[in-house]
Design an enzyme around this catalytic site. Structure first.
Site, PDB file in Angstrom:
ATOM      1  N   HIS A 155       0.823  -1.218   0.000  1.00 29.86           N
ATOM      2  CA  HIS A 155       0.000   0.000   0.000  1.00 29.86           C
ATOM      3  C   HIS A 155       0.855   1.265   0.000  1.00 29.86           C
ATOM      4  CE1 HIS A 155      -4.072  -1.750   0.853  1.00 29.86           C
ATOM      5  NE2 HIS A 155      -3.305  -2.795   1.129  1.00 29.86           N
ATOM      6  N   ASP A 362       3.444   9.528  -0.574  1.00 21.87           N
ATOM      7  CA  ASP A 362       2.263   8.732  -0.223  1.00 21.87           C
ATOM      8  C   ASP A 362       2.095   7.631  -1.264  1.00 21.87           C
ATOM      9  OD1 ASP A 362      -0.039   8.170   1.305  1.00 21.87           O
ATOM     10  OD2 ASP A 362      -0.558  10.297   1.414  1.00 21.87           O
TER      11      ASP A 362
HETATM   12  C1  GDG Z   1      -2.207   3.804   3.310  1.00 27.19           C
HETATM   13  C2  GDG Z   1      -1.144   4.487   2.432  1.00 27.19           C
HETATM   14  C3  GDG Z   1      -2.759   4.415   0.520  1.00 27.19           C
HETATM   15  C4  GDG Z   1      -8.811   9.770   7.631  1.00 27.19           C
HETATM   16  N1  GDG Z   1      -9.234  10.490   8.695  1.00 27.19           N
HETATM   17  C5  GDG Z   1     -10.469  10.089   8.960  1.00 27.19           C
HETATM   18  C6  GDG Z   1     -10.819   9.094   8.057  1.00 27.19           C
HETATM   19  N2  GDG Z   1      -9.786   8.920   7.245  1.00 27.19           N
HETATM   20  C7  GDG Z   1      -9.793   7.973   6.125  1.00 27.19           C
HETATM   21  C8  GDG Z   1      -9.758   8.677   4.796  1.00 27.19           C
HETATM   22  C9  GDG Z   1      -9.201   7.594   3.871  1.00 27.19           C
HETATM   23  C10 GDG Z   1      -8.305   6.802   4.819  1.00 27.19           C
HETATM   24  O1  GDG Z   1      -8.673   7.127   6.154  1.00 27.19           O
HETATM   25  C11 GDG Z   1      -6.840   7.205   4.682  1.00 27.19           C
HETATM   26  O2  GDG Z   1      -6.330   6.675   3.504  1.00 27.19           O
HETATM   27  P1  GDG Z   1      -5.084   7.325   2.783  1.00 27.19           P
HETATM   28  O3  GDG Z   1      -4.932   6.626   1.480  1.00 27.19           O
HETATM   29  O4  GDG Z   1      -5.317   8.777   2.589  1.00 27.19           O
HETATM   30  O5  GDG Z   1      -3.818   7.177   3.747  1.00 27.19           O
HETATM   31  P2  GDG Z   1      -3.177   6.044   4.751  1.00 27.19           P
HETATM   32  O6  GDG Z   1      -3.975   5.878   5.967  1.00 27.19           O
HETATM   33  O7  GDG Z   1      -1.763   6.497   4.993  1.00 27.19           O
HETATM   34  O8  GDG Z   1      -3.182   4.676   3.893  1.00 27.19           O
HETATM   35  C12 GDG Z   1      -1.818   5.317   1.346  1.00 27.19           C
HETATM   36  C13 GDG Z   1      -3.693   3.632   1.423  1.00 27.19           C
HETATM   37  O9  GDG Z   1      -2.960   2.917   2.432  1.00 27.19           O
HETATM   38  C14 GDG Z   1      -4.562   2.651   0.626  1.00 27.19           C
HETATM   39  O10 GDG Z   1      -3.800   1.774  -0.132  1.00 27.19           O
HETATM   40  O11 GDG Z   1      -3.524   5.234  -0.343  1.00 27.19           O
HETATM   41  O12 GDG Z   1      -0.862   5.902   0.493  1.00 27.19           O
HETATM   42  O13 GDG Z   1      -0.288   5.314   3.213  1.00 27.19           O
HETATM   43  O14 GDG Z   1     -10.218   6.758   3.401  1.00 27.19           O
HETATM   44  O15 GDG Z   1     -11.034   9.156   4.455  1.00 27.19           O
HETATM   45  N3  GDG Z   1     -12.019   8.472   8.040  1.00 27.19           N
HETATM   46  C15 GDG Z   1     -12.924   8.860   8.980  1.00 27.19           C
HETATM   47  N4  GDG Z   1     -12.652   9.818   9.902  1.00 27.19           N
HETATM   48  C16 GDG Z   1     -11.450  10.468   9.929  1.00 27.19           C
HETATM   49  O16 GDG Z   1     -11.251  11.344  10.774  1.00 27.19           O
HETATM   50  N5  GDG Z   1     -14.111   8.270   9.009  1.00 27.19           N
END
Ligand code: GDG
Length: 466
Positions: A155, A362
């Site tokens: 990821h 990222d």
């Molecule tokens: C890893 C990789 C890759 C965040 N704050 C809240 C909340 N979130 C949700 C977001 C999004 C998810 O969490 C975060 O996903 P990201 O992709 O932005 O980042 P990572 O957590 O670092 O994820 C990344 C991912 O894996 C998938 O393969 O894209 O690069 O680092 O869905 O919306 N959700 C809620 N409340 C929050 O306060 N409900």
């Protein structure tokens, strides 16, 4: 049809009361339900001497949850996975903390996962392992004699070989990767760097996107993590009517909202983003009193010193920005450490005229995609996106791209986003939306599982490695 077994470090078992997690978790769970599958991982519980994994059925699928010894978990998760691999894979060499003992514990916990999982496996199961915490799992399953297809999905970014080489255990991790039948990456760039590393540092031969090592073939490919674009758009439109979202909008008093949402993590570039916002307020005075930046940053990995330091830095920056620019009737910055429910978040993203996604590095960044999906088609906002997020390979045409280190340029991009005409916003938003309609979380899941089936079939037809 072969049974699908998914392995991840954390597993969330839905209870009747708990709010359904979004994104990839949902698509993985739906897929497992249809494939009578099994989800294996850590239970979230500690035990002095962990017993066998506990299996629970939910409809047609099952969960197998393993307790871990607390000190093992510390070495495995905080020590090696997040103390060494996480910063290394995000190009933060200065933050890599190498301790041979933590690496040994990482291997030990992976071996423990494998031993417990192996007891539950049927010979023709297809296993799909997730992320950097579990790189050696496939190799450990092979040592135990499992011959079925095993895929691995990363990821986070896979950096260039020059970076990976810094890790004393890089060759062992390379060998562990070569035990898989399929390796999936987020981006073309990571894919290229993985192939290069396994070829030049680990002695694999290349045949297109396939690697050959000691007679074993490893397929590789790009499988971009994605969202349920239509579902998220609907959620955002519906959530717009809820009290939480209406309260936020009313509290703005007609001012424009810029929004950032991410786990509190040093890869997400938050101190630089705050600095760019400060620069905006200092140099583009027309926005004084007229803009509010809301940063939602739920605390994560608070056990690690770097994460605690980041939290303090952001608290100081928030105070400084408020102290410098706020007036009795306007606070330019709101900083929230509590997570927000998913539905509410979708509505917040729709309210924001500017979405700020400026990580230093990222793997993909799903928030960037969620921001695009959440917009009102008749009056969409603008995405300010770091060129170092994996999402740039899909959203680079429509977003305003920034290098987060360049504070002045990021401030200018914020200003351009705030001032952009509706026609240009609509045009840019459409260019962002198109790839998200073509490639969704469902496509991601289907493509990986389909390829795993394909490599399993090919394995059956080829003589196995000596
Ligand atoms: C890893 C990789 C890759 C965040 N704050 C809240 C909340 N979130 C949700 C977001 C999004 C998810 O969490 C975060 O996903 P990201 O992709 O932005 O980042 P990572 O957590 O670092 O994820 C990344 C991912 O894996 C998938 O393969 O894209 O690069 O680092 O869905 O919306 N959700 C809620 N409340 C929050 O306060 N409900």
């Amino acid at each position: 049809m072969a049974r699908l077994v998914i392995v991840s470090n954390r597993v969330s078992v839905p209870t009747g009361r708990r709010v359904e997690a979004g994104g990839l978790t949902v698509v993985l769970r739906d897929g497992l339900r249809k494939a009578d599958g099994l989800w294996f991982g850590w239970s979230g519980e500690f035990a002095e001497k962990p017993g066998p994994a506990k299996v629970t059925s939910r409809g047609r699928m099952s969960y197998a949850l393993l307790d871990l010894n607390q000190s093992d978990y510390k070495g495995f998760y905080y020590g090696f996975a997040n103390g060494s691999l996480w910063p290394l894979f995000h190009y933060r060499l200065g933050l890599v903390d190498w301790k041979a003992e933590s690496y040994r514990t990482y291997r030990k916990v992976n071996a423990q996962f494998a031993a417990e999982l192996f007891r539950l496996l049927k010979p023709d199961d297809h296993v799909w392992v997730h992320d950097y915490q579990l790189i050696p799992l496939g190799e450990e399953l092979r040592k135990l004699g499992f011959k079925g297809a095993i895929g691995f999905y990363l990821h986070v970014p896979f950096p260039s070989g020059d970076i990976v080489e810094v890790l004393p255990a890089h060759a062992e991790l390379g060998q562990a990767l070569l035990a898989y039948d399929l390796i999936g990456l987020q981006t073309d760039r990571s894919h290229h760097d993985l192939l290069d590393f396994l070829e030049r540092w680990c002695g694999a031969e290349r045949d297109g996107d396939t690697l050959i090592h000691q007679g074993h073939r490893i397929a590789t490919g790009v499988y971009r993590a994605a969202i349920d674009t239509v579902g998220f758009a609907k959620e955002a439109a519906a959530s717009y009517q809820t009290p939480e979202v209406r309260n936020l909008e009313e509290s703005l008093g007609g001012r424009t909202l810029m929004l950032g949402v991410e786990r509190l993590d040093y890869t997400k570039g938050l101190p630089l983003r705050f600095a760019a916002y400060e620069h905006l307020l200092a140099h583009y005075e027309e926005w004084l009193h007229n803009v509010v930046m809301l940063q939602i940053a739920p605390v994560s990995r608070g056990e690690l010193a770097q994460y605690r330091a980041l939290r303090s830095d952001l608290e100081r920056a928030t105070g400084r920005i408020a102290g410098r620019f706020a007036s009795p009737d306007w606070n330019p910055i709101r900083y929230v450490n509590q997570p927000v429910p998913r539905k509410v978040l979708a509505g917040f993203l729709r309210v924001a005229q500017v979405g700020l996604v400026t990580p230093l590095r990222d793997g993909m960044n799903l928030v960037a995609k969620e921001y695009v999906a959440a917009q009102d088609p008749d009056d969409p906002g603008v995405l300010v996106l770091s060129r170092f997020a994996g999402a740039v390979e899909e959203l680079g045409e429509g977003a305003l791209l920034v290098n987060p280190l360049d504070i002045e340029h990021t401030a200018l991009a914020m200003r351009n986003a705030l001032a952009m005409s509706k026609d240009e916003r609509i045009d840019r938003w459409r260019r962002c939306l198109e790839p998200l309609q073509a490639w969704t979380a469902r496509t991601w899941y289907d493509a990986f599982v389909h390829k795993l089936d394909e490599v399993a079939k090919a394995k059956g037809e080829l003589p196995t490695a000596a």
